[in-house]
Enzyme design. Structure first.
Site, PDB file in Angstrom:
ATOM      1  N   HIS C 255       0.860  -1.176   0.000  1.00  0.00           N
ATOM      2  CA  HIS C 255       0.000   0.000   0.000  1.00  0.00           C
ATOM      3  C   HIS C 255       0.899   1.229   0.000  1.00  0.00           C
ATOM      4  O   HIS C 255       1.858   1.288   0.750  1.00  0.00           O
ATOM      5  CB  HIS C 255      -0.889  -0.019   1.241  1.00  0.00           C
ATOM      6  CG  HIS C 255      -2.059   0.904   1.151  1.00  0.00           C
ATOM      7  ND1 HIS C 255      -1.924   2.264   1.256  1.00  0.00           N
ATOM      8  CD2 HIS C 255      -3.374   0.662   0.950  1.00  0.00           C
ATOM      9  CE1 HIS C 255      -3.127   2.823   1.135  1.00  0.00           C
ATOM     10  NE2 HIS C 255      -4.014   1.878   0.945  1.00  0.00           N
ATOM     11  N   ARG C 275      -6.477  10.316  -0.142  1.00  0.00           N
ATOM     12  CA  ARG C 275      -6.219  10.837  -1.483  1.00  0.00           C
ATOM     13  C   ARG C 275      -7.521  11.000  -2.257  1.00  0.00           C
ATOM     14  O   ARG C 275      -7.690  11.965  -3.000  1.00  0.00           O
ATOM     15  CB  ARG C 275      -5.256   9.910  -2.220  1.00  0.00           C
ATOM     16  CG  ARG C 275      -3.822  10.101  -1.781  1.00  0.00           C
ATOM     17  CD  ARG C 275      -2.913   9.019  -2.308  1.00  0.00           C
ATOM     18  NE  ARG C 275      -3.129   7.752  -1.643  1.00  0.00           N
ATOM     19  CZ  ARG C 275      -3.158   6.571  -2.243  1.00  0.00           C
ATOM     20  NH1 ARG C 275      -2.998   6.498  -3.542  1.00  0.00           N
ATOM     21  NH2 ARG C 275      -3.363   5.473  -1.557  1.00  0.00           N
TER      22      ARG C 275
END
Lengths: 256, 289, 660
Positions: C255, C275
């Site tokens: 990740h 994000r």
């Protein structure tokens, strides 16, 4: 800030007895109590028993009492203690001890089984459920619960009175009843389960004297007392202690 | 299996209870807290005690409670004949002349009961006076505990009646506050320090009264759907004018939202109404767009 | 032989995460008596860590969504290495699985018209993730847990016993899947599981014709990981030891955004929603470097300027999305390159900033647990300053090779696998949100087919019985760490016992440094050498104390699994001479067309080596054949990027040669 050596007292023992043992242990910047316990395990006492899983405050496994306060070890930063302070770590003191920092929490699982499950509304197919955000937000707050059982541990009703364990579900499961009672589509009433009345009669809501320790120790900051227990007490009062409401029900109930 | 989902049978050891129960970790101390946990309950107890002593004295004093235009809230409304006459003030001699004690006692029972059964005060005095518990994770001194399951503490459940009583009392105190805008000759347009004290007092009293948990329950929190949802679904047309009681009536969930004055068909308890309700909402949403 | 408690069940489910519980619910509803075994307390499984949501094409927010689009996104994200049939079943069935949760009491966030709300996520064309704030995994596990309790309440009404047909053995560990004594050593059917209770150290055997593995991933073999201690690859190892091969173990997802500071929390996840909601990545020069890392295949889908990227949040129809939302593998690689080039943050990550992008109040409302996490653990107020983040080991796409429809392993009758432990569904890279739906879809299928298989035997003598020799061997193997100071039979004396914690740390460091996010052949060869050294030392892993709740002992037993799985990962990674999804080779940077058709299977050379001394940590992997990928046929119509720029570098046979 660099590393330093901290004084720790950790309870070690089992059901037959035990005591606080002293350790001098290295502490580095940013560490939490669980890191220190892990360091002890890796370097000093490999068989020190402790429960933990996610180390991020999301699973609720590493509950213990640190300097006498029920807390998650993974969310207690070492920086909250002064360097001179001795940090005491003991297992939860409301449950039977198994070994070292591990306690037998089966009380909670037994209580969980006693709360009647969600009853789906009859005739509404999966996918057809419609609920408003504003209505689901109340039970959603309670579903943030990570079941660390710190509230169950700190509640004096069972912590200080072992004999009450039989008749008292504890804050976590009274909150569960409140959650189900506030679920917009729960059809328990139609299935013959009166959650409000049974909260008082079968799950021991009356034992709660709302002294709020459950809320104080909740690592998820759930307002257990104000948003779950007190509303549940009011709902129970509707059923059991309010003749006006009973009268109202009699008058306004539509013939079935 | 101790980590299973069935608790182990207990073995009782006489003399050991609570955190010293035989099954628990053997730690002699009642608690291991290192902070000043006693400070909060001690401060609460001291504050409450001081107030109880002072207010008891003032309540029984039956004197110095009226200086035009100000009346002590302890003596308002004044319900006996032995009250000081207050022009335009809260004198209702319901109890006539046979009442010989301080008239404050007649009315104070309502705010007192409201506060005694108040959820916040309960926490404060259970902790501060009764040490049940003194603080979180500090063992309490009592051997037995039945909480609010038995008489007399089961009476805490009638809190809402004291709320009902507290509302008119607060109303009368609001009236007193208005009267505080008169001067000592009863002419309007006065404003003194006393008036300000009255204003602050009544603002706090209303804030306290309306933040009552029973109040919150009565005005709608007792239902699992909010009034705004019911309005949004178009089913709540009658709810604004209905009595609060219907919001927490029993029965199947959807009938719980039923109002006696409502003609909305989708409040029937039949399950299909859930969808009816939402379909109606869907239509509304479309209309809104 | 050892006298052990034995219990008879129809289905044994190993693991109580999303897949395990869903499998147990299904098996029980099919009428099978079902036992669930989990290493932690009931309800603590790693699934609670999932934050973003459950991907299901319900089309509640954008009605253009349907299962075909979801299928296409999944295949694209997996670089077409997915088992297409699994991806299809997953996309088709996910909405039903989510709606079903609501009938069990789940409370998802809602749309204004009262349906389940769905959010955007990397790689998903439409808003598709059903969610509850940023704690969706917790909601999932709690709902399944409460459904299990509901079923137990039913049984209590019927039989007077909550555990009559569905029992949770919490804090117990399975060390071996037991098989009947077969004609050949690996030819037998599944007959049960050998377990120990963590609390007492007591051994017991659950006899059952069907075992479902649902043990999750392998992250604890890596130093920087978002995974919890339970993720020691138990199910992978159990399958291997039982004779079922592992598929494509080289694909490990890193990740892009894990915490990097302070060291004690390094690796803890920072959700992709940061994000998705507007967070941007910057290097130490303050530059939004992701614009320099858009691969050609994605050029037309992603914004070229910061202005365009910023407009996308408000107007996604007329602008392209910012490159911070590229698939996870791309972002992770970009961060890695920036740090390597000396443009990293003080603690070796890059900056992820929301503080300059949104008002503080919005941040606290939209990302409550991230705000909480940084405040509590790092003393960083994300509404006022940037976070420092770096890649962290998150998920393994590879896993037990299973039949797409039934979740049955292909070689061991009665052995099933579902969830992260099963391979194939996600190809070479998993999309965010597809994990939770994977758990539900294939958890249910595993439970269904396992129950059908098990109940087919009836209660009679037809059931496979565990081979007593295997039971004895398993018991001896599990007790080995207590006598580690003694030499093994035939071995010279004089080795001190090894500390299991030290071995574990060395393993994590090795995997992290040598088989990490960017891989090179010489490093992986070094890793294999180190792993075989560790394997030898692990046989001498010794513990103090007794069997009652002894974490050192538990770790010593888990080491066998971690070493076994790590070796599979390293070997497969060395074998695959291309870069694809979660597997990046610095020495073979391109994605190669031929490799798209190739799946790598990892077998155990000598699965019968159950001798107590030998097998602890001894993988002895053997050569197996290659396995032609089934997905390619259906996947062909969909376009794949860059397949034609293949440098010819690959060695001839596609085989894994593993020797002891």
């Amino acid at each position: 800030m660099s590393g330093y050596t901290a004084a720790f007292e950790v309870w070690r023992g089992d059901a037959d007895g035990g005591q606080l043992e002293d350790f001098e242990v290295e502490v580095n910047e940013g560490e939490v109590v669980l890191d220190i316990i892990h360091r002890l395990q890796a370097t000093r006492v490999p068989d020190l028993a402790v429960r933990w899983n996610c180390k991020a405050g999301k699973c609720g496994s590493c509950s213990a009492e640190i300097n006498g306060r029920p807390r998650l070890m993974c969310m207690t930063r070492m920086s909250v203690f002064s360097r001179e302070e001795t940090v005491t770590v003991t297992p939860l003191r409301a449950f039977p001890v198994v070994r070292d920092l591990v306690t037998d929490v089966s009380f909670n699982y037994a209580k969980a089984r006693e709360v009647p499950a969600f009853v789906p509304p009859p005739g509404v197919a999966a996918g057809d459920y419609r609920m408003q955000q504003i209505d689901v937000e109340r039970p959603q707050e309670f579903r943030k619960c990570i079941e660390c059982f710190l509230c169950q541990n700190t509640c004096h009703v069972v912590r200080d009175h072992e004999e009450n364990k039989e008749s008292f579900a504890g804050p976590r499961f009274l909150m569960r009843i409140a959650e189900l009672d506030m679920h917009p589509l729960d059809a328990a009433a139609g299935a013959g389960v009166d959650r409000r009345k049974t909260a008082q009669d079968e799950h021991g809501l009356g034992y709660c004297n709302i002294t709020k320790c459950c809320t104080e120790v909740c690592p998820e900051n759930i307002q257990i007392t104000d948003n779950a227990l007190i509303p549940l007490k009011e709902r129970a009062a509707d059923r059991k202690y309010d003749p006006l409401v009973r009268l109202g029900n009699k008058i306004f109930r539509r013939p079935e | 299996m101790a980590t299973g989902t069935e608790p182990q049978p207990r073995t009782d050891v006489p003399g050991a209870h609570g955190v010293h129960d035989a099954s628990r970790a053997t730690i002699a101390a009642r608690h291991l807290r290192t902070d000043r946990w006693w400070l909060a309950p001690a401060a609460t107890a001291a504050g409450l005690l001081a107030f109880v002593v002072y207010s008891t004295w003032r309540a029984f004093a039956n004197a110095d409670y009226y200086a035009a235009p100000y009346v002590s809230p302890f003596y308002s409304p004044c319900l006996a004949e032995n009250c000081v006459p207050m022009k335009g003030g809260p004198n209702w001699e319901i109890f006539g002349s046979w009442w010989g004690l301080s008239p404050a006692l007649l009315i104070l029972v309502f705010p007192l009961g409201f506060r005694l059964t108040c959820y916040y005060y309960r926490k404060a005095y259970y902790r501060g006076f009764w040490a049940s518990p003194p603080a979180c994770a500090v063992a309490e001194p009592h051997r037995k505990y039945t909480g609010e399951t038995r008489f007399p503490l089961v009476l805490q459940n009638i809190h809402r009646y004291f709320f009902y009583a507290a509302v008119p009392v607060a109303g009368i105190l609001t009236y007193d506050t208005v009267l505080a805008f008169r001067d000592e000759t009863y002419a309007w347009g006065h404003m003194g320090l006393g008036t300000l004290v009255f204003l602050v007092n009544i603002a706090l009293i209303w804030a306290y009264t309306f933040s009552c948990h029973s109040c919150r329950h009565i005005v709608g929190a007792g239902s699992s759907t909010s009034p705004s949802t019911r309005c949004a679904t178009g089913c709540g047309a009658g709810s604004a004018g209905s009595t609060p009681i219907t919001w927490r009536s029993p029965g199947p969930r959807w009938s719980a939202s039923r109002s006696p004055t409502s003609t909305c068909t989708c409040w029937r308890p039949a399950p299909s109404t859930t969808r009816g309700c939402s379909r109606r909402l869907d239509d509304q949403m479309k209309g809104a767009r | 032989m050892t006298q052990l408690e034995r219990q008879q069940w129809d289905v044994v489910v190993v693991g109580a995460g999303g897949a395990g519980l869903r499998a147990a619910i299904e098996a029980r509803e099919q009428g099978a008596r079902t036992a669930v075994i989990c290493k932690s307390l009931f309800g603590k499984a790693h699934t609670v860590m999932a934050e973003g949501g459950i991907a299901a094409s319900m089309g509640n927010v954008n009605s253009g969504d349907n299962w075909q689009v979801h299928f296409r996104d999944t295949m694209r994200g997996g670089k077409f290495l997915n088992q297409w049939r699994m991806a299809e079943l997953h996309a088709r069935e996910a909405p039903d699985r989510v709606w079903e949760l609501e009938t069990w009491g789940a409370l998802f966030d809602r749309t204004p018209d009262g349906r389940i709300s769905q959010r955007n996520f990397g790689g998903h064309e439409y808003p598709r993730l059903a969610h509850v704030g940023d704690r969706t995994g917790l909601e999932l596990i709690r709902t399944l847990q409460q459904k299990i309790v509901a079923l137990q309440q039913e049984d209590f009404r019927e039989f007077g016993d909550y555990e009559a047909r569905l029992k949770i053995f919490q804090e117990c560990t399975v060390t071996r899947v037991l098989k009947e004594r077969g004609p050949k050593d690996d030819g037998g059917r599944v007959a049960g599981a050998f377990c120990y209770e963590r609390e007492s150290g007591r051994f017991f055997v659950l006899e059952a014709p069907a075992v479902v593995l649902a043990t999750g991933g392998i992250g604890k073999s890596f130093k920087v990981t978002s995974n919890s201690w339970e993720y020691t690859g138990d199910g992978h190892a159990l399958a291997l030891l039982a004779g079922a091969p592992l598929l494509n173990m080289e694909f490990v997802q890193f990740h892009p955004t894990g915490m990097v500071w302070p060291p004690s929390v390094k690796g803890i996840l920072v959700t992709e929603s940061v994000r998705g909601d507007g967070g941007v990545l910057r290097n130490s020069e303050g530059k939004r470097f992701m614009f320099d890392y858009i691969p050609d295949v994605f050029k037309e889908k992603y914004a070229e300027s910061e202005e365009e990227g910023d407009r996308w949040y408000e107007d996604p129809d007329n602008n392209r999305r910012p490159p911070e939302l590229l698939p996870r593998d791309e972002v992770a690689r970009a961060i890695n390159s920036e740090v390597k080039a000396g443009r990293g943050s003080p603690h070796g990550g890059v900056f992820l900033d929301v503080s300059t992008r949104m008002p503080a109040e919005t941040i606290r409302r939209r990302l409550p647990s991230m705000y909480h996490q940084f405040k509590e653990l790092a003393d960083v107020d994300i509404t006022a300053e940037a976070m420092e983040v770096g890649p962290t080991c998150h998920y393994v796409m590879g896993g037990v090779a299973v039949d797409s429809d039934t979740a049955a392993t292909r070689t061991v009758p009665g052995l099933y696998a579902a969830g992260e432990v099963a391979g194939g569904m996600h190809g070479s890279n998993r999309l965010g949100g597809n994990s939770l739906s994977d758990l539900l879809v294939f958890g249910r299928r595993a439970g269904l087919y396992a129950a059908q298989y098990a109940t087919g035997f009836g209660a009679g003598a037809a059931r496979p019985r565990p081979d007593t020799a295997q039971v004895d061997a398993a018991a001896a193997e599990a007790l080995r760490p207590f006598s580690a100071q003694e030499p093994e039979p035939g071995e010279a004396d004089g080795h001190p016992p090894e500390n299991p914690y030290t071995l574990h740390q060395e393993l994590q460091q090795t995997m992290n440094d040598l088989v990490g996010i960017i891989r090179r052949a010489p490093e992986m060869e070094r890793a294999l050498e180190k792993l075989s050294e560790l394997r030898v030392r692990a046989r001498r892993a010794g513990v103090e104390g007794h069997r009652q709740f002894n974490p050192g002992w538990h770790l010593a037993l888990d080491l066998r699994n971690m070493l076994l799985v790590s070796e599979c990962v390293a070997r497969a990674a060395l074998e695959r001479t291309e870069s694809r999804g979660g597997h990046t080779r610095e020495d073979c940077p391109a994605m190669e067309r031929e490799w798209r058709r190739v799946n790598l299977l990892c077998h155990l050379a000598d699965p019968a080596a159950t001798g107590a001394g030998r097998s602890a940590g001894g993988p002895d992997l053997a050569r197996t054949g290659d396995h032609r990928a089934r997905p390619s046929r259906s996947a062909r119509p969909l376009r794949e990027g860059r397949a034609d720029q293949v440098p010819r570098r690959r060695g001839a046979p596609v085989m894994i040669g593993c020797t002891a």
